[in-house]
Design a protein around this motif. Structure first.
Motif, short mmCIF file in Angstrom:
data_model
loop_
_atom_site.label_atom_id
_atom_site.label_comp_id
_atom_site.label_asym_id
_atom_site.label_seq_id
_atom_site.Cartn_x
_atom_site.Cartn_y
_atom_site.Cartn_z
N GLY A 430 37.44 49.16 53.85
CA GLY A 430 37.76 50.58 53.77
C GLY A 430 38.97 50.94 54.62
O GLY A 430 39.15 52.08 55.03
N THR A 431 39.81 49.95 54.86
CA THR A 431 40.95 50.17 55.76
C THR A 431 42.25 49.99 55.01
O THR A 431 42.42 49.04 54.25
N LYS A 432 43.14 50.93 55.23
CA LYS A 432 44.44 50.88 54.56
C LYS A 432 45.51 50.51 55.58
O LYS A 432 45.51 51.05 56.69
N VAL A 433 46.39 49.60 55.19
CA VAL A 433 47.52 49.30 56.06
C VAL A 433 48.59 50.32 55.72
O VAL A 433 49.12 50.35 54.62
N ALA A 434 48.84 51.22 56.67
CA ALA A 434 49.72 52.34 56.36
C ALA A 434 51.18 52.01 56.61
O ALA A 434 52.04 52.42 55.86
N ALA A 445 51.63 46.70 62.67
CA ALA A 445 51.07 47.42 61.53
C ALA A 445 50.20 48.55 62.03
O ALA A 445 49.65 48.50 63.13
N VAL A 446 50.08 49.59 61.19
CA VAL A 446 49.17 50.68 61.50
C VAL A 446 48.04 50.65 60.49
O VAL A 446 48.27 50.67 59.29
N GLY A 451 38.20 58.83 58.87
CA GLY A 451 37.38 59.32 59.97
C GLY A 451 37.63 58.64 61.30
O GLY A 451 36.93 58.90 62.27
N GLU A 452 38.60 57.74 61.34
CA GLU A 452 38.89 57.09 62.62
C GLU A 452 40.36 57.28 62.95
O GLU A 452 41.18 57.49 62.05
N THR A 453 40.69 57.20 64.22
CA THR A 453 42.11 57.33 64.57
C THR A 453 42.83 56.05 64.15
O THR A 453 42.29 54.95 64.31
N PRO A 454 44.04 56.21 63.61
CA PRO A 454 44.79 55.03 63.18
C PRO A 454 44.98 54.05 64.33
O PRO A 454 45.15 54.46 65.48
N GLU A 455 44.89 52.78 63.97
CA GLU A 455 45.01 51.74 65.00
C GLU A 455 46.34 51.02 64.82
O GLU A 455 46.70 50.62 63.73
N ARG A 456 47.07 50.88 65.92
CA ARG A 456 48.33 50.16 65.85
C ARG A 456 48.10 48.73 66.33
O ARG A 456 47.47 48.48 67.36
N MET A 457 48.61 47.81 65.53
CA MET A 457 48.36 46.40 65.82
C MET A 457 49.71 45.72 65.99
O MET A 457 50.58 45.86 65.13
#
Lengths: 815, 137
Positions: A430-434, A445-446, A451-457
């Motif tokens: 359920g995660t999109k690479v934005a 990548a973000v 429902g969750e804050t975007p995560e920066r990787m």
């Protein structure tokens, strides 16, 4: 004890690729080649289809870290971890426990010397043989001047690049030429399709046209199997202006200095007069004997029997892998990807591990993405697998079967379980690479999840884009009697009862053999059947708007048609098609469908079938191009094979360039098919080009091999070699070098931007040095700082210095 | 004594250098006037290098690379092609005959072409005579 090594049989494109990949992963290999030069049949070719260029050397770059030679592969191949043996033929072999023992022969001073070679695994990449001489001879080859094979004419054309088109042998000018496909393929003896020849003869057509622009060209081919990436567009371009006859040749006869080609097409027998007849002889496996001796199960045609799992490159013997044309008929990109996958698998079973675990991102959890993630985790990397949907499997979950009869569903389930239980795969459903920023070795990548804050990787070495392609929904899906191929899969393999949808006609009666027997004019109506299903191929595809073949629809339609015919022999199953795309061994499925009584109707692109409804129900009307008659069918179910949408938008979101069709653009179409134009991004599965599930798994593994090599570079596993550098004081940050760098090794950093070099990727080609307007980009021969000269003894006196005159003189002589 | 021009040949590593090698191994006649400089890519040869060679006395400069589309670095020879067009115009302004510079595409399998191109270029430069910028000793 000696380090473990892999024996690779065949120094063609697949063998070379496998050897280089193994070397990049730190595994030694011995590469056996029967000829004196590498590159196999490629050395005989002038250039390759779809990009019409020679780019054999492009196979090497980015992996050159471990001091592979830097020169044309047509001549030689050298690598410290590869023992390249030319003129060596593998004649016998066996697998004993963990050891592979091969007997090889080599001509020394006119005598054959025999030798034993030991290794820990074998990759058989023996390539192909051309059609047997007697088969070609039946068409006049070797007897009649002007009858040549496609390979021969290409060699001939590359030797005489300019000047009029003269035929080999007697040098008579060629005004009329005819290309004959499927000589020694798709016949009783070798019923499979050789897969690559349709596009290959399209290239021959281009080469001939180049040599003689006013050439009168005819092509006699059964189907136009332009099924690979970009082949549809290429084939159309190449054959524009040529007379394409859908049929096949029966004989070539001599008529004075000219030739008469006799054959047959839909309308009946035909004769074509020509000066030159080019036979496309197809491929026959070259390594069946060796495979047999190694204990590999062989099919009736000499190819290894398909592995029941989805790993196409595997065989029933654990330590024997196959790649390229000795696995199944194929073209170059397929051979490259099989070789990469086989090399990775061989490295893994030998216990090779990444020298440093790196973090990599796989976008998409379909078969390609899952395969990539699994292989990377096996190599010891940490993988982030991001899937937009809430479950793994992608579109493969909706496909009921595989053309080679594999148990697709359980294989996909097995992969899903392995991923879910893996500790090194960070699964994000359920995660999109934005966003995808940066370049190789330093991607960031973000990741967005509802429902969750975007995560920066950050700190990602490489990215595998396996985003897949959405199913295209064509116009005309009026109600549930007209469905897409994917829905049909669900009908036939899911819970729904297919017979509800199949119309039961009143009266019934046995089907009659009526094809071509109806004397009256006007449309022929198929009304004798009890129930009718129509598969309508190429719905809104292979046209100007969506110019590609989806590769999967014909295979699925054939498979489903065969299933219906087996379960309901009284049903009339029609496949309306333009060309049946059943390349390679899939041709056997086509043969089986014909034998089972599936009916085939060919229509032309400009006269598409019309599906409508009248008082009696659904009605399909089409013009049969073979019978040259209108046909009317009354089906209970119509299946529209419309393939997939191009993934253009999805790729654009990730800043990954796509080609003119909207699928991921490769860095190089032939030798780096899995690499995107964007450096550090690898393409796999339908994001690159639509593929069947097993091929998606193969491409996933090939991309994983590419990403592993990239990760090795990241880990600094490379030999010192020249690299470019920037003199920061001179750099104005204009970015010209970044733009021109072919390896993606330069980027601007900081404010104001200064160019920096990622040394691991630098190829030291010097392009940056020549574009830099300020002289800030330089190539340094020694990456390490210079050490002071050891000075001893006395200094020289001024008298030793040459005067100007001497210098000029020395210059003169030196020149 | 007949004038023997001195020519600097920048050969791209991947195609033209291999082509030159092939010409040699095929025992084709290649003029001795050429001094080959191997470069990784024909586009490594910035105009500066060509002008420098001519200023320092070379009678001609040959740059040879892969055929368009064949470049190992994919776009390198396209850069070269653009530069060559510009350079031709520039040489005239410097008082040099543009015929002293030549760009040629020679593939790795083009041994005969290497021989053909080099012989033709030497002949051409011979007709132009010695480089006027060359300092007489």
């Amino acid at each position: 004890m000696d380090p473990k090594r892999v024996i690779i049989v065949g120094g063609g494109v697949a063998g070379l690729r496998a050897a280089m990949d193994l070397a990049s992963l730190g595994v030694a290999s011995v590469l056996l080649e029967k000829e004196d030069t590498p590159a196999g049949c490629l050395a005989r070719l002038k250039r390759w289809f779809t990009d019409d260029a020679c780019g054999l050397c492009r196979m090497m770059d980015m992996d050159r870290g471990r001091s592979v030679q830097e020169s044309c592969l047509r001549q030689s191949f050298e690598h410290p971890l590869v023992e390249f043996r030319t003129g060596t033929r593998a004649v016998d072999g066996s697998i004993t426990g963990d050891r592979a023992i091969l007997t090889v022969t080599r001509m020394i001073d006119g005598a054959t010397a025999e030798e034993t070679i030991e290794g820990d695994a074998v990759i058989v990449a023996g390539g192909f043989d051309e059609a047997p001489v007697d088969r070609l001879s039946a068409f006049g080859h070797g007897r009649i001047p002007g009858v040549v094979t496609a390979l021969e004419i290409e060699e001939h054309l590359s030797r005489s690049p300019t000047g009029p088109l003269l035929r080999p042998g007697d040098s008579r000018p060629v005004e009329r030429a005819v290309l004959l496909a499927c000589i020694g393929s798709r016949d009783d003896e070798r019923p499979y399709c050789s897969s690559a020849c349709c596009s290959y003869i399209a290239k021959i057509a281009l080469l001939l046209r180049e040599a003689n622009p006013s050439l009168d060209l005819s092509v006699l081919m059964m189907d136009r199997r332009f099924h690979g990436k970009g082949h549809e567009i290429y084939g159309r371009k190449a054959l524009a202006g040529a007379r394409v006859l859908q049929g096949r040749a029966a004989a070539v006869e001599r008529d004075g200095d000219r030739l008469i080609v006799k054959g047959v097409d839909g309308q009946g027998p035909l004769e074509i007069a020509a000066d030159l007849a080019v036979l496309s002889g197809g491929q026959a496996p070259a390594a069946s004997e060796l495979l047999k001796k190694l204990g590999v199960e062989i099919d009736p045609f000499g190819y290894p029997a398909p592995w029941p799992g989805l790993e196409l490159w595997r065989t029933n013997v654990d330590r024997v892998f196959t790649a390229g044309a000795s696995r199944a008929p194929c073209d170059i990109p397929q051979a490259v990807m099989e070789a990469r996958a086989a090399a990775l698998n061989a490295a893994w079973i030998l216990g090779a591990k990444a020298s440093e675990p790196k973090r990599l991102l796989v976008v998409g959890g379909g078969p390609a993405g899952m395969s990539s993630a699994l292989w990377l985790s096996r190599m010891g990397h940490r993988v982030v697998l991001a899937e937009e949907r809430s479950m793994l499997g992608g579109e493969a979950l909706r496909v009921g079967g595989d053309p080679a009869g594999r148990d697709l569903r359980s294989e996909i389930q097995k992969m899903i379980q392995k991923i879910e239980s893996s500790e090194s795969i960070d699964l994000r459903l359920g995660t999109k690479v934005a966003k995808l920023r940066g370049g190789p070795i330093r991607f960031s990548a973000v990741l967005e999840k509802d429902g969750e804050t975007p995560e920066r990787m950050t700190g990602l070495s490489g990215v595998i884009a396996a985003v897949g392609a959405a199913v295209h929904r064509p116009k005309g899906l009026i109600d549930k009697r007209v469905v897409t191929l994917h829905e049909a899969e669900e009908i036939f393999f899911g819970q729904m009862n297919a017979s509800v949808l199949i119309r039961a006609a009143p009266g019934g009666g046995a089907p009659k053999a009526w094809r071509g027997t109806s004397p009256q004019a006007g449309p022929i109506e198929d009304s004798t059947r009890t129930s009718v299903i129509v598969f309508r191929q190429c719905a809104e595809t292979r046209n100007a708007e969506r110019p590609w073949c989806n590769r999967t629809c014909c295979l699925s339609a054939l498979r489903l048609a065969l299933k219906v015919k087996t379960e309901r022999p009284d049903a009339a199953v029609w496949i309306l098609h333009r060309d049946i795309m059943a390349p390679g061994m899939a041709e056997m499925l086509y043969c089986a469908a014909r034998e089972a009584g599936v009916l085939f109707g060919r229509f032309e692109e400009d006269r598409e079938p019309v599906i409508e409804e009248d008082e009696a129900g659904l009605r399909v009307r089409f013009f049969d191009a073979v019978l040259e008659r209108d046909m009317i069918l009354r089906p209970g179910l119509v299946v529209l094979s419309s393939g997939v949408e191009s993934p253009r938008e999805r790729l654009a979101d990730l800043d990954i360039p796509s080609d003119e069709t909207g699928f991921g653009a490769e860095n190089e179409t032939k030798f780096r098919p899995e690499r995107s134009i964007r450096h550090g991004v690898l393409l796999a599965g339908s994001a690159r080009s639509p593929v069947p599930v097993a091929d998606a798994v193969l491409q996933g593994a090939a991309a994983a091999a590419g990403a592993s090599v990239l990760a090795e570079l990241d880990a600094g596993r490379k030999d010192p070699r020249p690299s470019s550098a920037t003199r920061p004081s001179l750099c104005a940050g204009c970015g010209l070098c970044v733009e021109s760098c072919p390896a993606g090794a330069r980027m601007l950093e900081g404010l104001p931007g200064k160019a920096v070099v990622i040394e691991a990727l630098c190829q030291a080609c010097g392009l940056c040095a020549s574009v830099c307007p300020a002289g800030a980009a330089v190539i340094s021969q020694q990456p390490s700082p210079p050490s002071p000269l050891p000075i001893s003894g006395e200094g020289g006196s001024r008298a030793d210095e040459p005067d100007r005159g001497d210098r000029a003189d020395a210059l003169d002589k030196g020149w | 004594m007949e004038f023997e021009p001195r020519i600097v040949a920048f050969l791209c590593n991947w195609c033209s250098y291999t082509g030159a090698d092939l010409a040699g191994t095929s025992r084709l006649a290649v003029p001795a006037n050429l001094k080959a400089v191997r470069v990784m890519c024909s586009s490594r040869v910035e105009p500066d290098l060509v002008i420098k060679a001519l200023m320092e006395g070379a009678d001609g400069v040959l740059v040879a690379g892969c055929w368009p589309g064949d470049c190992h670095y994919q776009r390198g020879n396209y850069f070269t092609r653009r530069r060559a067009a510009m350079l031709k115009a520039l040489l005239g302004a410097l008082g040099l005959d543009p015929g002293r510079f030549r760009l040629a595409w020679i593939a790795a399998s083009d041994g005969p072409r290497y021989s053909e191109v080099t012989n033709a270029f030497v002949k051409q430069v011979k007709e132009l005579g010695p480089n006027p910028l060359r300092k007489k000793v």
